[in-house]
Scaffold this motif. Structure first.
Motif, PDB file in Angstrom:
ATOM      1  N   ALA A   1       0.844  -1.200   0.000  1.00  0.00           N
ATOM      2  CA  ALA A   1       0.000   0.000   0.000  1.00  0.00           C
ATOM      3  C   ALA A   1       0.876   1.247   0.000  1.00  0.00           C
ATOM      4  CB  ALA A   1      -0.903   0.003   1.226  1.00  0.00           C
ATOM      5  N   VAL A   2       0.486   2.227  -0.786  1.00  0.00           N
ATOM      6  CA  VAL A   2       1.124   3.537  -0.715  1.00  0.00           C
ATOM      7  C   VAL A   2       0.131   4.437   0.022  1.00  0.00           C
ATOM      8  CG1 VAL A   2       2.063   5.474  -2.017  1.00  0.00           C
ATOM      9  CG2 VAL A   2       2.351   3.139  -2.886  1.00  0.00           C
ATOM     10  N   ASP A   3       0.508   4.869   1.224  1.00  0.00           N
ATOM     11  CA  ASP A   3      -0.390   5.683   2.054  1.00  0.00           C
ATOM     12  C   ASP A   3       0.008   7.149   1.869  1.00  0.00           C
ATOM     13  OD1 ASP A   3      -2.352   6.350   3.862  1.00  0.00           O
ATOM     14  OD2 ASP A   3      -1.088   6.012   5.617  1.00  0.00           O
ATOM     15  N   VAL A   4      -0.813   7.872   1.137  1.00  0.00           N
ATOM     16  CA  VAL A   4      -0.467   9.236   0.724  1.00  0.00           C
ATOM     17  C   VAL A   4      -1.023  10.234   1.748  1.00  0.00           C
ATOM     18  CG1 VAL A   4      -0.632  10.927  -1.129  1.00  0.00           C
ATOM     19  CG2 VAL A   4      -0.600   8.478  -1.681  1.00  0.00           C
ATOM     20  N   GLY A   5      -0.172  11.148   2.188  1.00  0.00           N
ATOM     21  CA  GLY A   5      -0.584  12.063   3.256  1.00  0.00           C
ATOM     22  C   GLY A   5      -0.674  11.283   4.556  1.00  0.00           C
ATOM     23  N   ALA A   6       0.338  10.447   4.783  1.00  0.00           N
ATOM     24  CA  ALA A   6       0.300   9.484   5.897  1.00  0.00           C
ATOM     25  C   ALA A   6       0.353  10.169   7.257  1.00  0.00           C
ATOM     26  CB  ALA A   6       1.456   8.501   5.763  1.00  0.00           C
ATOM     27  N   GLY A   7       0.905  11.378   7.302  1.00  0.00           N
ATOM     28  CA  GLY A   7       0.939  12.130   8.558  1.00  0.00           C
ATOM     29  C   GLY A   7       1.682  11.378   9.645  1.00  0.00           C
ATOM     30  N   THR A   8       1.073  11.294  10.828  1.00  0.00           N
ATOM     31  CA  THR A   8       1.701  10.605  11.960  1.00  0.00           C
ATOM     32  C   THR A   8       1.504   9.098  11.884  1.00  0.00           C
ATOM     33  OG1 THR A   8      -0.284  10.845  13.289  1.00  0.00           O
ATOM     34  CG2 THR A   8       1.348  12.617  13.463  1.00  0.00           C
ATOM     35  N   GLY A   9       0.799   8.620  10.861  1.00  0.00           N
ATOM     36  CA  GLY A   9       0.732   7.177  10.615  1.00  0.00           C
ATOM     37  C   GLY A   9      -0.504   6.472  11.124  1.00  0.00           C
ATOM     38  N   ILE A  10      -1.595   7.199  11.341  1.00  0.00           N
ATOM     39  CA  ILE A  10      -2.801   6.555  11.875  1.00  0.00           C
ATOM     40  C   ILE A  10      -3.276   5.440  10.936  1.00  0.00           C
ATOM     41  CG2 ILE A  10      -5.249   6.930  12.399  1.00  0.00           C
ATOM     42  CD1 ILE A  10      -4.472   9.704  13.479  1.00  0.00           C
ATOM     43  N   LEU A  11      -3.409   5.765   9.666  1.00  0.00           N
ATOM     44  CA  LEU A  11      -3.863   4.755   8.702  1.00  0.00           C
ATOM     45  C   LEU A  11      -2.735   3.775   8.373  1.00  0.00           C
ATOM     46  CD1 LEU A  11      -6.122   3.760   6.844  1.00  0.00           C
ATOM     47  CD2 LEU A  11      -5.433   5.474   5.168  1.00  0.00           C
ATOM     48  N   THR A  12      -1.507   4.283   8.282  1.00  0.00           N
ATOM     49  CA  THR A  12      -0.347   3.435   7.985  1.00  0.00           C
ATOM     50  C   THR A  12      -0.259   2.273   8.970  1.00  0.00           C
ATOM     51  OG1 THR A  12       0.903   5.316   7.110  1.00  0.00           O
ATOM     52  CG2 THR A  12       2.184   3.420   7.836  1.00  0.00           C
ATOM     53  N   ARG A  13      -0.370   2.582  10.270  1.00  0.00           N
ATOM     54  CA  ARG A  13      -0.221   1.533  11.288  1.00  0.00           C
ATOM     55  C   ARG A  13      -1.353   0.514  11.200  1.00  0.00           C
ATOM     56  NH1 ARG A  13       1.662   5.937  13.923  1.00  0.00           N
ATOM     57  NH2 ARG A  13      -0.301   6.515  14.900  1.00  0.00           N
ATOM     58  N   ALA A  14      -2.547   0.996  10.884  1.00  0.00           N
ATOM     59  CA  ALA A  14      -3.686   0.068  10.801  1.00  0.00           C
ATOM     60  C   ALA A  14      -3.546  -0.845   9.584  1.00  0.00           C
ATOM     61  CB  ALA A  14      -4.988   0.861  10.731  1.00  0.00           C
ATOM     62  N   LEU A  15      -3.008  -0.323   8.494  1.00  0.00           N
ATOM     63  CA  LEU A  15      -2.791  -1.161   7.304  1.00  0.00           C
ATOM     64  C   LEU A  15      -1.722  -2.208   7.612  1.00  0.00           C
ATOM     65  CD1 LEU A  15      -2.806   1.643   4.579  1.00  0.00           C
ATOM     66  CD2 LEU A  15      -4.581  -0.105   4.914  1.00  0.00           C
ATOM     67  N   ARG A  16      -0.673  -1.768   8.270  1.00  0.00           N
ATOM     68  CA  ARG A  16       0.399  -2.704   8.609  1.00  0.00           C
ATOM     69  C   ARG A  16      -0.099  -3.779   9.569  1.00  0.00           C
ATOM     70  NH1 ARG A  16       5.867  -1.296  11.721  1.00  0.00           N
ATOM     71  NH2 ARG A  16       4.366  -1.042  13.372  1.00  0.00           N
ATOM     72  N   ALA A  17      -0.907  -3.375  10.535  1.00  0.00           N
ATOM     73  CA  ALA A  17      -1.422  -4.349  11.496  1.00  0.00           C
ATOM     74  C   ALA A  17      -2.247  -5.430  10.803  1.00  0.00           C
ATOM     75  CB  ALA A  17      -2.281  -3.638  12.544  1.00  0.00           C
ATOM     76  N   ARG A  18      -2.762  -5.100   9.620  1.00  0.00           N
ATOM     77  CA  ARG A  18      -3.540  -6.086   8.861  1.00  0.00           C
ATOM     78  C   ARG A  18      -2.694  -6.785   7.804  1.00  0.00           C
ATOM     79  NH1 ARG A  18      -6.410  -2.388  11.160  1.00  0.00           N
ATOM     80  NH2 ARG A  18      -8.470  -2.916  11.977  1.00  0.00           N
ATOM     81  N   GLY A  19      -1.368  -6.613   7.889  1.00  0.00           N
ATOM     82  CA  GLY A  19      -0.462  -7.406   7.049  1.00  0.00           C
ATOM     83  C   GLY A  19       0.065  -6.714   5.810  1.00  0.00           C
ATOM     84  N   ALA A  20      -0.261  -5.432   5.617  1.00  0.00           N
ATOM     85  CA  ALA A  20       0.214  -4.739   4.404  1.00  0.00           C
ATOM     86  C   ALA A  20       1.616  -4.176   4.605  1.00  0.00           C
ATOM     87  CB  ALA A  20      -0.753  -3.612   4.043  1.00  0.00           C
ATOM     88  N   ARG A  21       2.411  -4.218   3.526  1.00  0.00           N
ATOM     89  CA  ARG A  21       3.657  -3.455   3.496  1.00  0.00           C
ATOM     90  C   ARG A  21       3.258  -2.044   3.095  1.00  0.00           C
ATOM     91  NH1 ARG A  21       4.924  -8.099   0.944  1.00  0.00           N
ATOM     92  NH2 ARG A  21       4.264  -7.228  -1.038  1.00  0.00           N
ATOM     93  N   VAL A  22       3.736  -1.042   3.815  1.00  0.00           N
ATOM     94  CA  VAL A  22       3.253   0.316   3.538  1.00  0.00           C
ATOM     95  C   VAL A  22       4.406   1.252   3.202  1.00  0.00           C
ATOM     96  CG1 VAL A  22       1.814   2.221   4.355  1.00  0.00           C
ATOM     97  CG2 VAL A  22       1.416  -0.078   5.243  1.00  0.00           C
ATOM     98  N   VAL A  23       4.232   1.976   2.110  1.00  0.00           N
ATOM     99  CA  VAL A  23       5.105   3.105   1.800  1.00  0.00           C
ATOM    100  C   VAL A  23       4.317   4.346   2.203  1.00  0.00           C
ATOM    101  CG1 VAL A  23       6.367   4.352   0.011  1.00  0.00           C
ATOM    102  CG2 VAL A  23       6.101   1.858  -0.151  1.00  0.00           C
ATOM    103  N   ALA A  24       4.795   5.035   3.226  1.00  0.00           N
ATOM    104  CA  ALA A  24       4.081   6.191   3.772  1.00  0.00           C
ATOM    105  C   ALA A  24       4.692   7.464   3.196  1.00  0.00           C
ATOM    106  CB  ALA A  24       4.189   6.193   5.290  1.00  0.00           C
TER     107      ALA A  24
END
Ligand SMILES: C[S@@+](CC[C@H](N)C(=O)[O-])C[C@H]1O[C@@H](n2cnc3c(N)ncnc32)[C@H](O)[C@@H]1O
Length: 256
Positions: free
Chosen positions: A48-71
């Motif tokens: 997942a590419v998390d655009v406007g990731a900020g402090t990572g609220i959505l980034t962390r939730a995506l990762r917790a569900r198994g996604a590799r994230v580019v924030a």
């Protein structure tokens, strides 16, 4: 529609990064189930590419569900909080300071491009062209906004009205022309959802959330302090036990 004070990169949220990190809510589980259902993309194992990731609220939730994230975010202070909280976790999160209108990501490399509370800061056409470029065939775009549902509680409607009264740059349910960002018109939308939920929160954390908004960062420090004090006094009067039950709803749009 008046949504956000402009397209300045980074700076606005960097000034309120600590309040953002401490005050803003996550998205309810149903959001991620709906992303999976509407997009057909399984988060577990996805990139997942998390655009406007900020402090990572959505980034962390995506990762917790198994996604590799580019924030991706232009805000150095916001990304510093994201990185501090992501250290050591798996899968790895890659944080990149960058612009969602010119993503620092290779063509055809992502299964999902996500915008949590961020797409309205981007150029509507350039951002979606970039999302299409970085997506693999079968990939999807998911954009969500966590919104207070002012119509559901009188105390919240009054809180919103005080905001609209005192903050020139306020955008939200208390202004007549308010509407969700028009992302569904910017790509081929496969589904939209409104997901209601309730946020139980102490008054002081709720006031940190208030301070974390770009429209508050646009006020002078004195005006921001005075407004926070006014909101605190009203909320304490109404809820002497210090806890709020805030009606919320997430708007989610998914496209391919
Ligand atoms: C309201 S915050 C959302 C943070 C996070 N995604 C969340 O769900 O809470 C908006 C973010 O968009 C970022 N932003 C602003 N302009 C941007 C741009 N051109 N490209 C990427 N991100 C941008 C800001 O720095 C900020 O961190």
């Amino acid at each position: 529609m008046n949504i956000g004070p402009g397209r300045e990169l980074g700076g606005v949220f960097d000034r309120v990064a600590d309040a953002y990190d401490a005050g803003r809510p996550g998205y309810p589980d149903e959001t991620y189930r709906a992303v999976r259902e509407l997009s057909g993309v399984d988060l577990d194992g996805a990139t997942a590419v998390d655009v406007g990731a900020g402090t990572g609220i959505l980034t962390r939730a995506l990762r917790a569900r198994g996604a590799r994230v580019v924030a991706v975010d232009p805000g150095a202070e916001m990304l510093a909080r994201l990185s501090a909280r992501s250290d050591g976790g798996r899968p790895e999160v890659v944080a990149v300071q960058g612009d969602g209108n010119a993503l620092p990501v290779a063509d055809g490399s992502a299964d999902l491009v996500t915008y949590g509370q961020s797409w309205h800061w981007l150029d509507p056409a350039a951002s979606i062209a970039e999302a299409r470029r970085v997506l693999r065939p079968g990939g999807a775009i998911a954009a969500c906004w966590n919104l207070r549902h002012a119509g559901q509680a009188d105390w919240l409607a009054a809180y919103e009205a005080r905001l609209a009264e005192e903050v020139p740059a306020y955008w939200g349910p208390a202004v007549e022309e308010w509407a969700v960002p028009p992302i569904a018109a910017a790509f081929e939308v496969v589904g939209e959802r409104w997901i209601p939920w309730t946020r139980l929160i102490g008054i002081e954390q709720f006031l940190l959330d208030l301070r974390s908004h770009s429209y508050m960062a646009a006020l002078s420090p004195e005006a921001a302090d005075a407004l926070v004090e006014r909101q605190r006094a009203e909320l304490r009067r109404e809820f002497p036990e210090g806890v709020l039950s805030v009606p919320m709803r997430v708007y989610l749009a998914v496209g391919r």
